[in-house]
Write an enzyme that holds these catalytic residues in place. Structure first.
Site, PDB file in Angstrom:
ATOM      1  N   ASP A  22      38.990  35.468  60.925  1.00 42.40           N
ATOM      2  CA  ASP A  22      38.687  35.004  59.643  1.00 42.40           C
ATOM      3  C   ASP A  22      39.898  34.462  58.803  1.00 42.40           C
ATOM      4  O   ASP A  22      39.810  33.430  58.194  1.00 42.40           O
ATOM      5  CB  ASP A  22      37.851  35.818  58.830  1.00 42.40           C
ATOM      6  CG  ASP A  22      36.230  35.968  59.227  1.00 42.40           C
ATOM      7  OD1 ASP A  22      35.931  35.349  60.165  1.00 42.40           O
ATOM      8  OD2 ASP A  22      35.666  36.932  58.750  1.00 42.40           O
ATOM      9  N   LYS A  76      42.778  29.266  56.604  1.00 42.05           N
ATOM     10  CA  LYS A  76      43.689  28.521  56.538  1.00 42.05           C
ATOM     11  C   LYS A  76      43.241  27.155  57.132  1.00 42.05           C
ATOM     12  O   LYS A  76      43.614  26.186  56.690  1.00 42.05           O
ATOM     13  CB  LYS A  76      45.008  29.041  57.268  1.00 42.05           C
ATOM     14  CG  LYS A  76      46.228  28.182  57.124  1.00 42.05           C
ATOM     15  CD  LYS A  76      47.489  28.626  57.600  1.00 42.05           C
ATOM     16  CE  LYS A  76      48.715  27.515  57.376  1.00 42.05           C
ATOM     17  NZ  LYS A  76      49.800  27.784  57.963  1.00 42.05           N
ATOM     18  N   ASN A  83      36.912  31.228  50.379  1.00 40.27           N
ATOM     19  CA  ASN A  83      36.230  32.641  50.319  1.00 40.27           C
ATOM     20  C   ASN A  83      36.665  32.951  48.592  1.00 40.27           C
ATOM     21  O   ASN A  83      35.646  33.166  47.852  1.00 40.27           O
ATOM     22  CB  ASN A  83      37.072  33.366  51.006  1.00 40.27           C
ATOM     23  CG  ASN A  83      36.362  34.103  52.148  1.00 40.27           C
ATOM     24  OD1 ASN A  83      35.435  33.715  52.522  1.00 40.27           O
ATOM     25  ND2 ASN A  83      36.974  34.926  52.875  1.00 40.27           N
ATOM     26  N   ASP A  84      37.879  32.670  48.071  1.00 37.01           N
ATOM     27  CA  ASP A  84      38.054  33.267  46.679  1.00 37.01           C
ATOM     28  C   ASP A  84      39.094  32.880  46.229  1.00 37.01           C
ATOM     29  O   ASP A  84      40.293  32.489  46.845  1.00 37.01           O
ATOM     30  CB  ASP A  84      37.647  35.020  46.588  1.00 37.01           C
ATOM     31  CG  ASP A  84      38.563  35.553  47.658  1.00 37.01           C
ATOM     32  OD1 ASP A  84      39.588  35.111  47.966  1.00 37.01           O
ATOM     33  OD2 ASP A  84      38.077  36.287  48.216  1.00 37.01           O
ATOM     34  N   LYS A  89      40.210  43.834  31.205  1.00 34.46           N
ATOM     35  CA  LYS A  89      41.653  44.708  31.435  1.00 34.46           C
ATOM     36  C   LYS A  89      41.448  45.583  32.611  1.00 34.46           C
ATOM     37  O   LYS A  89      40.242  46.349  32.859  1.00 34.46           O
ATOM     38  CB  LYS A  89      41.662  45.583  30.111  1.00 34.46           C
ATOM     39  CG  LYS A  89      43.076  46.144  30.147  1.00 34.46           C
ATOM     40  CD  LYS A  89      43.338  46.707  28.874  1.00 34.46           C
ATOM     41  CE  LYS A  89      44.950  47.304  28.690  1.00 34.46           C
ATOM     42  NZ  LYS A  89      45.385  48.010  27.521  1.00 34.46           N
ATOM     43  N   ASP A 133      42.977  45.975  37.096  1.00 33.72           N
ATOM     44  CA  ASP A 133      43.897  45.628  38.117  1.00 33.72           C
ATOM     45  C   ASP A 133      43.690  44.124  38.480  1.00 33.72           C
ATOM     46  O   ASP A 133      44.252  43.549  39.325  1.00 33.72           O
ATOM     47  CB  ASP A 133      43.570  46.480  39.250  1.00 33.72           C
ATOM     48  CG  ASP A 133      44.051  47.719  39.043  1.00 33.72           C
ATOM     49  OD1 ASP A 133      44.573  47.938  38.136  1.00 33.72           O
ATOM     50  OD2 ASP A 133      43.998  48.563  40.158  1.00 33.72           O
TER      51      ASP A 133
END
Length: 303
Positions: free
Chosen positions: A67, A72, A148-149, A178, A180
């Site tokens: 994937d 890419k 994807n994201d 707030k 990660d």
């Protein structure tokens, strides 16, 4: 589908994918189909050379890898409207790929020639990085597309992973997260990083964006699913570090300074994925890749 020219892209760090690309080239040659072969660590100008410096544009691209390799290639080729056939050579989960047996038993050629496939158009996301100015016209510094994201994390992730991010949806300030980081995912990407961060699995035919906080410090900060016609604005909050790092489909893009903001919306050009009718359907893929067991009580029941 009548094939005249095929672009073969293989995973650059895999000797198995390299050998598979040579095999694919020979199979195509036996059918009098021309092909160009390049490694997945290509530069953008190499793609353009293969697309514009030849007499004909490739009919399809065949991607040999997992994937990550496919993502890419998808972001590099989607703008050229070239359908992609991805075959899992050395990948892990492979939600976007076909099984390698289709390549090595040479059945992929028959399937393509007999049109025993569908072309699945997957929407992408576009992210414009802009300078925060009072001018009515926005100044775009950089633009990215993702299948994807997009996600945002601390610039000092190893030392201090916590950051604070403000989010607006359709000109409405919704929250300040707030934690990660924050993931903005397509339906296609819902089985990627977003799923690992506790987000919902969304069927790829649903036109949606998933907004998913990463390890938030408030239990009230939950993932939400919104229409992909929405416009999402992401800003780093000054009172934290004032800077965050933008990532796209697992690759680092740039640092978003406190004077910048990111505008995320549906991308213009979808990614066209060739899917064989003989391959397993979406739910069977989930069962297989995620090792779901189904209803265990039924398996243990006595008739």
């Amino acid at each position: 589908m009548k094939l005249s020219l095929v672009l073969i892209i293989y995973r650059s760090d895999s000797s198995i994918a390299l050998e598979a690309s040579k095999f694919c080239e020979e199979v195509l040659k036996a059918k009098n189909i021309k092909s160009n072969r390049i490694a997945s660590d290509f530069h953008r100008d190499e793609i353009e050379k293969n697309l514009y410096n030849t007499k004909f544009q490739p009919d399809i691209g065949i991607v040999l890898g997992g994937d990550g390799t496919f993502l890419k290639c998808a972001n590099a080729l989607a703008d050229y409207d070239i359908p992609l056939l991805s075959i899992n050579i050395g990948g892990n989960l492979g939600f976007l790929t076909q099984e390698k047996d289709f390549l090595f038993d040479k059945s992929f050629i028959e399937i393509l020639e007999n049109e025993e496939y569908i072309i699945d158009s997957r929407n992408r996301l576009n992210c414009n990085v802009c300078i925060s100015e009072r001018s009515p016209e926005k100044k775009i510094i950089k633009s990215y597309d993702a299948l994807n994201d997009f996600y945002f994390k601390s610039v000092e992730e190893a030392i201090s992973p916590t950051n604070q991010i403000q989010i607006e949806i359709d000109n409405e300030k919704v929250n300040e997260y707030k934690g990660d980081g924050l993931i903005i995912s397509t339906s296609t990407g819902s089985t990627a990083y977003s799923m690992a961060a506790g987000g919902p699995i969304v069927h790829p035919s649903i036109d949606a964006m998933i907004i998913n906080p990463i390890c938030p410090m408030s239990l009230a900060s939950r993932p939400i699913v919104i229409p992909n016609t929405s416009k999402v604005i992401i800003k780093p909050v000054k009172k934290s570090k004032g800077e965050i790092k933008l990532w796209r489909d697992g690759s680092k893009c740039m640092t978003i300074k406190e004077t910048y903001y990111c505008e995320i919306k549906k991308g213009k050009a979808p990614c066209k994925i060739i899917k064989f009718k003989k391959s397993t359907n979406y739910y069977n893929t989930l069962i297989k890749k995620l090792d779901w067991k189904g209803d265990l009580s039924l398996k243990n029941s006595k008739n």
